[in-house]
Design an enzyme around this catalytic site. Structure first.
Site, PDB file in Angstrom:
ATOM      1  N   HIS A 172       0.823  -1.214   0.000  1.00 37.81           N
ATOM      2  CA  HIS A 172       0.000   0.000   0.000  1.00 37.81           C
ATOM      3  C   HIS A 172       0.849   1.252   0.000  1.00 37.81           C
ATOM      4  O   HIS A 172       2.009   1.235   0.415  1.00 37.81           O
ATOM      5  CB  HIS A 172      -0.936   0.015   1.206  1.00 37.81           C
ATOM      6  CG  HIS A 172      -0.225   0.013   2.530  1.00 37.81           C
ATOM      7  ND1 HIS A 172       0.283  -1.137   3.087  1.00 37.81           N
ATOM      8  CD2 HIS A 172       0.056   1.002   3.407  1.00 37.81           C
ATOM      9  CE1 HIS A 172       0.843  -0.846   4.249  1.00 37.81           C
ATOM     10  NE2 HIS A 172       0.738   0.453   4.474  1.00 37.81           N
ATOM     11  N   ARG A 192       9.651  -1.067   3.807  1.00 37.34           N
ATOM     12  CA  ARG A 192       9.586  -0.241   2.607  1.00 37.34           C
ATOM     13  C   ARG A 192       9.959  -1.094   1.399  1.00 37.34           C
ATOM     14  O   ARG A 192      11.044  -1.654   1.333  1.00 37.34           O
ATOM     15  CB  ARG A 192      10.542   0.949   2.768  1.00 37.34           C
ATOM     16  CG  ARG A 192      10.287   2.071   1.813  1.00 37.34           C
ATOM     17  CD  ARG A 192      11.214   3.268   2.072  1.00 37.34           C
ATOM     18  NE  ARG A 192      10.882   4.010   3.279  1.00 37.34           N
ATOM     19  CZ  ARG A 192      11.761   4.311   4.239  1.00 37.34           C
ATOM     20  NH1 ARG A 192      13.016   3.947   4.158  1.00 37.34           N
ATOM     21  NH2 ARG A 192      11.376   5.002   5.294  1.00 37.34           N
TER      22      ARG A 192
HETATM   23 ZN    ZN Z   1       0.841   1.306   6.463  1.00 35.99          ZN
END
Ligand code: ZN
Length: 312
Positions: A172, A192
């Site tokens: 997301h 990440r």
């Molecule tokens: Zn998040």
């Protein structure tokens, strides 16, 4: 006699942050890089402080430890939820979170992170990155290795008032121009996956590819299961908009008066629009508060939009 706890939030500076949390929500923070307001938080990276009543000047984590009865004696070793408002002036990196089992083993006993977004504001015709298009783990790994991000990342159209549940393993990203209220597990663990090849002070920010590959769910949850509108709900009542194994979330629009009985372990309340009162106590946009366990009937008055939550 039970008391409402009004909270003083903690704001964070982030390279992608903006000025709306100060200018629109009134939080007294300098800078043009204010990314997050941790409104209801007992996390060590941002512990909110009670502003009124018997617990005045105590942090939420301290009240949780010393007065578990205010939260219905829930069986957790820390306050289970974290409520944030996020102002993204720029795109955030593409991320994924682990679940409880993975976080416990790989992140020092931390909770995993399940989160739920309520879109307070966003540009017209906006999209968010939610999920991906890989059909198998092998395909996912190959696309990441070859940097085929455009093909891999799934963008879904969203609008103001939408609610999006981000389960662990869901790829997301919040994009520029979004203002979001996030209800999440009390955890700060983020992997990440991709940062648009950006540089911060001349160097790319660290990526966590290996852990991301471990936790990304393949295939992703279907698009229609991911986004839900909350517009047009009845006013002056708590409307449940989401429930999962960690939390229940409601939206309430007050136009006049709402009286509800507080029967949950606690009720977290964030005021996103307007002004009014909570049992006679004046409140306005940007205020976060907790109604403790066993409070009984509570009256909200005025003209306000609120998101509420409790832990399961
Ligand atoms: Zn998040």
């Amino acid at each position: 006699m039970k008391e409402i706890m009004l909270l003083d939030p903690v704001c964070t500076h982030n390279i992608w942050g903006g000025t709306r949390l100060r200018e629109e929500f009134g939080y007294p923070v300098e800078g043009d890089d204010i990314g997050e307001c941790w409104g209801i938080s007992a996390h060590p990276n941002g512990d909110t402080v009670i502003r009124n009543g018997s617990y005045r000047s105590m942090t939420l984590s301290q009240v949780w430890r010393e007065h578990p009865e205010e939260f219905g004696n829930l069986p957790y070793d820390r306050f289970p939820l974290l409520t944030k408002i996020i102002d993204a002036r720029e795109d955030l990196s593409i991320q994924v979170h682990p679940d409880d089992v993975y976080a416990k083993d790989h992140e020092n006993g931390s909770f995993g992170k399940t989160e739920c977004w309520y879109i307070v504001d966003c540009p017209d015709d906006a999209t968010l990155v939610i999920g991906h298009n890989a059909k198998s783990k092998e395909e996912l790994e190959r696309m990441v290795e070859e940097g085929r991000w455009k093909e891999l990342l799934r963008e879904l159209p969203v609008s103001k008032g939408d609610m999006i549940q981000i389960s662990p393993g869901t790829v997301h990203a919040i994009k520029a121009g979004f203002l979001i209220l996030e209800t999440q597990q009390n955890s700060d663990i983020t992997y990440r996956v991709y940062d648009y090849d950006r540089r911060s002070n001349g160097v790319p920010r660290e990526l966590h590819i290996e852990k991301s590959m471990d936790v990304i769910q393949v295939p992703a949850k279907s698009a229609p299961d991911s986004v839900k509108s909350t517009l047009g709900l009845p006013v002056n009542q708590l409307n449940e908009i989401y429930a999962c194994e960690y939390y229940k979330i409601w939206k309430a629009e007050i136009d006049g008066k709402m009286e509800v009985e507080q029967n949950d372990p606690f009720l977290s309340v964030s005021i996103l629009e307007g002004a009014g009162s909570v049992d006679g106590q004046a409140v306005k946009k940007g205020q976060h508060l907790i109604v403790p366990f066993g409070y009984g009937n509570i009256v909200f008055e005025g003209c306000m939009t609120m998101i509420e939550s409790t832990a399961i």
